[in-house]
Design a protein around this motif. Structure first.
Motif: not given
Length: 218
Positions: A51-76
């Motif tokens: 989520g490094r890119n999703a978090i960066w976008l969200a901190r700049r005001g974006w509403e983000v949907t972040a998708v990955d097929f690793s459940g470990v990555a998504v939970e982190r």
């Protein structure tokens, strides 16, 4: 990010579980540069990893949907987004899904980013068609990955030529047309770009990336 050919969700779960942050906390340099001029809206981050890119976008005001097929990555990523340092948990929706399948409603996002998703050609094309279909009219599709020439002229990245691509490959994938991928696109940027990398030997060498930024006109 997650999704390189030859490794399934379980394999990526193991890789993410082995270290604290596989890709680091800073956003991808090309994503940061290419979205700096965009007004915040709804973004779809495919193969989002931790989520490094999703978090960066969200901190700049974006509403983000972040998708990955690793459940470990998504939970982190979910934990990082909710941390005191980030504090953007309410701006990111996390999904465990395979980006080769349709993962977002058609025409719903003003930004769709596909950063370092490396698949064999037919699987990449399918993922890009779904990504393109999710872009709203006037929205931006940003694709970044290790260029084919990186294998012989650059450093790092996948060593399997089947999963590397060029800017022309991405344009060709979209021109092949499927659903929203057949929309009219304004090519704002389609080129090879160089990214300095510090090697384990103490040298600084350039990795070569393919960067494509398109705006959907309809």
């Amino acid at each position: 990010m997650s999704g390189a050919s030859g490794m399934d969700g379980a394999g990526w779960d193991e890789r993410y579980a082995a270290v604290e942050l596989v890709w680091g906390a800073e956003p991808n340099r090309w994503l940061a540069a290419e979205t700096a001029d965009l007004p915040p809206g709804h973004a779809l981050d495919l193969a989002a990893g931790e989520g490094r890119n999703a978090i960066w976008l969200a901190r700049r005001g974006w509403e983000v949907t972040a998708v990955d097929f690793s459940g470990v990555a998504v939970e982190r990523g979910r934990r990082l987004a909710g941390s005191e340092a980030a504090d953007v948990a309410d701006r990111i929706t996390w999904k465990v899904a395979d980006v080769r399948d349709e993962v977002g409603p058609a025409g719903a996002y003003s930004l769709v980013c596909v950063i370092y998703l490396h698949l064999v050609a037919d699987e990449r094309r399918r993922a890009l068609w779904h990504a393109a279909n999710a872009v709203a009219p006037g929205g931006v599709l940003l694709v970044v990955g290790h260029d084919t020439t990186n294998l012989t002229e650059g450093v790092g990245g996948p060593q399997d030529p089947r999963v590397l691509f060029t800017p022309d490959d991405i344009l060709g994938d979209l021109n092949a047309g499927a659903d929203g991928a057949a929309a009219d696109w304004i090519v704002e940027r389609a080129e090879r770009v160089r990214r300095p990398v510090h090697t384990t030997g103490g040298e600084t060498r350039d990795a070569i990336d393919a960067l494509v930024r398109l705006q959907r006109s309809r």
